[in-house]
Scaffold this motif. Structure first.
Motif, PDB file in Angstrom:
ATOM      1  N   LYS A 243     101.523 114.603 127.159  1.00  9.78           N
ATOM      2  CA  LYS A 243     101.655 114.392 128.590  1.00  9.78           C
ATOM      3  C   LYS A 243     102.823 113.481 128.963  1.00  9.78           C
ATOM      4  O   LYS A 243     103.205 113.421 130.136  1.00  9.78           O
ATOM      5  CB  LYS A 243     100.350 113.819 129.152  1.00  9.78           C
ATOM      6  CG  LYS A 243      99.172 114.788 129.039  1.00  9.78           C
ATOM      7  CD  LYS A 243      97.915 114.202 129.636  1.00  9.78           C
ATOM      8  CE  LYS A 243      96.752 115.188 129.535  1.00  9.78           C
ATOM      9  NZ  LYS A 243      95.495 114.633 130.097  1.00  9.78           N
ATOM     10  N   SER A 244     103.380 112.794 127.969  1.00 15.65           N
ATOM     11  CA  SER A 244     104.509 111.898 128.226  1.00 15.65           C
ATOM     12  C   SER A 244     105.629 112.177 127.233  1.00 15.65           C
ATOM     13  O   SER A 244     105.387 112.704 126.145  1.00 15.65           O
ATOM     14  CB  SER A 244     104.082 110.427 128.107  1.00 15.65           C
ATOM     15  OG  SER A 244     103.081 110.116 129.043  1.00 15.65           O
ATOM     16  N   THR A 245     106.842 111.816 127.594  1.00 16.38           N
ATOM     17  CA  THR A 245     107.993 112.043 126.728  1.00 16.38           C
ATOM     18  C   THR A 245     107.962 111.097 125.525  1.00 16.38           C
ATOM     19  O   THR A 245     107.380 110.005 125.583  1.00 16.38           O
ATOM     20  CB  THR A 245     109.299 111.828 127.499  1.00 16.38           C
ATOM     21  OG1 THR A 245     109.333 110.485 128.018  1.00 16.38           O
ATOM     22  CG2 THR A 245     109.420 112.809 128.649  1.00 16.38           C
ATOM     23  N   TRP A 294     110.872 118.423 128.075  1.00 14.63           N
ATOM     24  CA  TRP A 294     109.768 118.306 129.022  1.00 14.63           C
ATOM     25  C   TRP A 294     110.296 118.545 130.440  1.00 14.63           C
ATOM     26  O   TRP A 294     111.470 118.310 130.725  1.00 14.63           O
ATOM     27  CB  TRP A 294     109.168 116.904 128.989  1.00 14.63           C
ATOM     28  CG  TRP A 294     108.246 116.553 127.871  1.00 14.63           C
ATOM     29  CD1 TRP A 294     106.885 116.437 127.935  1.00 14.63           C
ATOM     30  CD2 TRP A 294     108.587 116.164 126.540  1.00 14.63           C
ATOM     31  NE1 TRP A 294     106.373 116.030 126.735  1.00 14.63           N
ATOM     32  CE2 TRP A 294     107.392 115.859 125.844  1.00 14.63           C
ATOM     33  CE3 TRP A 294     109.795 116.061 125.841  1.00 14.63           C
ATOM     34  CZ2 TRP A 294     107.361 115.449 124.516  1.00 14.63           C
ATOM     35  CZ3 TRP A 294     109.777 115.659 124.510  1.00 14.63           C
ATOM     36  CH2 TRP A 294     108.576 115.362 123.857  1.00 14.63           C
ATOM     37  N   CYS A 297     109.402 115.360 134.813  1.00 16.99           N
ATOM     38  CA  CYS A 297     109.284 114.015 134.262  1.00 16.99           C
ATOM     39  C   CYS A 297     109.744 112.959 135.267  1.00 16.99           C
ATOM     40  O   CYS A 297     110.851 113.058 135.816  1.00 16.99           O
ATOM     41  CB  CYS A 297     110.111 113.890 132.990  1.00 16.99           C
ATOM     42  SG  CYS A 297     109.667 115.084 131.703  1.00 16.99           S
ATOM     43  N   GLY A 300     110.966 106.803 135.912  1.00 13.91           N
ATOM     44  CA  GLY A 300     110.508 105.549 135.352  1.00 13.91           C
ATOM     45  C   GLY A 300     111.354 104.370 135.792  1.00 13.91           C
ATOM     46  O   GLY A 300     112.391 104.537 136.460  1.00 13.91           O
ATOM     47  N   TYR A 307     109.442 107.838 127.770  1.00  9.16           N
ATOM     48  CA  TYR A 307     108.023 107.469 127.703  1.00  9.16           C
ATOM     49  C   TYR A 307     107.352 107.572 129.075  1.00  9.16           C
ATOM     50  O   TYR A 307     106.482 106.770 129.419  1.00  9.16           O
ATOM     51  CB  TYR A 307     107.846 106.056 127.130  1.00  9.16           C
ATOM     52  CG  TYR A 307     108.541 105.832 125.809  1.00  9.16           C
ATOM     53  CD1 TYR A 307     108.378 106.730 124.763  1.00  9.16           C
ATOM     54  CD2 TYR A 307     109.348 104.708 125.604  1.00  9.16           C
ATOM     55  CE1 TYR A 307     109.016 106.527 123.539  1.00  9.16           C
ATOM     56  CE2 TYR A 307     109.990 104.500 124.388  1.00  9.16           C
ATOM     57  CZ  TYR A 307     109.819 105.416 123.356  1.00  9.16           C
ATOM     58  OH  TYR A 307     110.450 105.198 122.150  1.00  9.16           O
ATOM     59  N   GLN A 308     107.756 108.578 129.841  1.00  4.33           N
ATOM     60  CA  GLN A 308     107.228 108.768 131.194  1.00  4.33           C
ATOM     61  C   GLN A 308     106.355 110.028 131.263  1.00  4.33           C
ATOM     62  O   GLN A 308     106.532 110.972 130.485  1.00  4.33           O
ATOM     63  CB  GLN A 308     108.371 108.871 132.201  1.00  4.33           C
ATOM     64  CG  GLN A 308     109.225 107.620 132.296  1.00  4.33           C
ATOM     65  CD  GLN A 308     108.411 106.398 132.666  1.00  4.33           C
ATOM     66  OE1 GLN A 308     107.683 106.404 133.665  1.00  4.33           O
ATOM     67  NE2 GLN A 308     108.529 105.339 131.868  1.00  4.33           N
ATOM     68  N   PRO A 309     105.410 110.052 132.211  1.00  2.00           N
ATOM     69  CA  PRO A 309     104.555 111.233 132.376  1.00  2.00           C
ATOM     70  C   PRO A 309     105.343 112.440 132.871  1.00  2.00           C
ATOM     71  O   PRO A 309     106.301 112.295 133.639  1.00  2.00           O
ATOM     72  CB  PRO A 309     103.524 110.779 133.402  1.00  2.00           C
ATOM     73  CG  PRO A 309     104.192 109.670 134.158  1.00  2.00           C
ATOM     74  CD  PRO A 309     105.073 108.971 133.153  1.00  2.00           C
ATOM     75  N   CYS A 310     104.930 113.623 132.408  1.00  2.00           N
ATOM     76  CA  CYS A 310     105.616 114.868 132.771  1.00  2.00           C
ATOM     77  C   CYS A 310     104.591 115.937 133.114  1.00  2.00           C
ATOM     78  O   CYS A 310     103.389 115.785 132.895  1.00  2.00           O
ATOM     79  CB  CYS A 310     106.497 115.366 131.611  1.00  2.00           C
ATOM     80  SG  CYS A 310     107.765 114.203 131.078  1.00  2.00           S
TER      81      CYS A 310
END
Length: 402
Positions: A243-245, A294, A297, A300, A307-310
């Motif tokens: 769900k995150s990078t 991804w 995204c 951030g 390390y961010q949600p996508c």
């Protein structure tokens, strides 16, 4: 005199090469888009021809419906090699072997299994007759095509990557011990054949990079005794279904990575094997010539999407998937960044909200430096067709290693 010279030649052939290995997979199914003529054998010590299947119950072995070849094996014996397409594979192998004439350092090896075709490894490893059939079939192929060995890509002993259909067995608790037995028998047979043929037949494996694969390490140390080396698949640490990078092939730990404690980075994987007692000269570090993307995204706080949600994986990559060859990454829009701690690049397209983790020449130089610092056997990469048209990745890897 000739009878006495043959064992001497064979014995000399068994001496490990002092030069670092540069090993690349050649995907046989891509031969039309990436023919053997495009392979730069001057910058390789070995090509691993991917992939060859195992026969079981008279047909290609994988029982998972979406990837199953419901066709008869060319050699209908449990454990024998089963070619993807015998005519195409034969032509590809002969063309690869022909490159050895101009490039004496270059070797050609068949890689058996892979993610899709590992489901019958457990059955073969558990059966003495099937192991014997595999050994006989493999030696026949070695001599028929002038090959130099075999690479066993079992994903994974004790835990099948591609699940079985109901009623089939793809993994057993005793897989690891059976793998040791199989490799020991293969080593004995290859050594005997090598003495007869005046050459050394190599045995390598593609091995998992995480703690689940290595376990307490005792089994992999014992397995390594029968192998020329272990190719550690030090990539895919983060994948686009997350769900995150995250970086899929970080060299070192990044304190900002939420799962850093799991040791999801290349140097951590190498240290697992060294701690298990596998010697450095039997370890080859795998590197990727591809990246993952991804979509959706968030930028951030640092504006780089790291390390961010996508929203999920992209769908404009290879074959409509989320994987990009290095040449494809070069063509993607966005700003390029470097993670100083992990020693890898990444790309973020703020307008399209696309984030891509990948390898580039600079990160390959970092990994080559690590390989030499640790005294490892060399580098392996997946795969040749993923490079750009100028072969920047292979050129960099070869020059950095040599």
């Amino acid at each position: 005199m000739r009878a006495k010279l043959i064992p001497l030649v064979a014995a000399l052939a068994f001496t490990p090469a002092l030069a670092s290995e540069v090993v690349g997979y050649y995907p046989g199914w891509k031969h039309e888009a990436f023919p053997v003529s495009a392979v730069d054998a001057s910058r390789l010590t070995m090509a691993l021809y991917a992939f060859v299947d195992l026969c079981w119950d008279g047909k290609h072995g994988n029982p998972e419906p979406s990837v199953n070849y419901v066709v008869a094996c060319q050699e209908p014996l449990n454990g024998a090699l089963a070619w993807r397409n015998e005519a195409e594979d034969s032509a590809n192998l002969r063309a690869l072997v022909a490159l050895k004439k101009q490039h004496p350092q270059f070797k050609v090896v068949i890689s058996v299994g892979g993610w899709d075709w590992s489901n019958r490894f457990s059955n073969v490893a558990a059966s003495a007759p099937a192991r014997a059939n595999f050994i006989a079939s493999t030696l026949k192929a070695m001599r028929q095509y002038g090959l130099d060995g075999v690479d066993l890509d079992w994903e994974y002993p004790g835990e099948a990557g591609v699940p079985c259909v109901a009623g089939e067995v793809c993994a057993r608790p005793e897989d690891r011990q059976n793998f040791i037995t199989w490799a020991r028998e293969l080593r004995a047979a290859f050594d005997t054949a090598g003495q007869q043929d005046g050459k050394h037949y190599t045995i390598t494996i593609a091995a998992g990079a995480n703690g689940n694969y290595v376990g307490d390490g005792a089994w992999v140390k014992e397995l390594s005794r029968s192998l020329d080396w272990i190719n550690i698949m030090a990539y895919d640490y983060h994948m686009p279904w997350e769900k995150s990078t995250g970086h899929h092939a970080a060299l070192y730990a990044d304190p900002k990575d939420p799962v850093m404690a799991n040791g999801f980075y290349a140097s951590g994987s190498v240290q697992r094997y060294l701690s298990a007692g596998v010697t450095a000269d039997k370890l080859v570090l795998g590197v990727p010539f591809y990246g993952y993307g991804w979509k959706g995204c968030a930028a951030g706080p640092d504006g780089d999407g790291q390390y961010q949600p996508c929203a999920g994986g992209v769908t404009d990559g290879i074959n409509g998937g989320n994987s990009y060859g290095y040449g494809m990454v070069l063509a993607k829009p966005g700003k390029r960044f470097r993670n100083v701690a992990a020693k890898v690049p990444y790309l973020y397209d703020a307008a399209g909200q696309v984030w891509i983790t990948y390898e580039d020449p600079e990160s390959l130089q970092e990994k080559a430096g690590y390989i030499k610092q640790q005294g490892l056997r060399g580098a392996m990469f997946w795969e040749l067709s993923a490079d750009d048209s100028e072969h920047q990745m292979l050129r960099t890897l070869w020059n950095s290693m040599k």
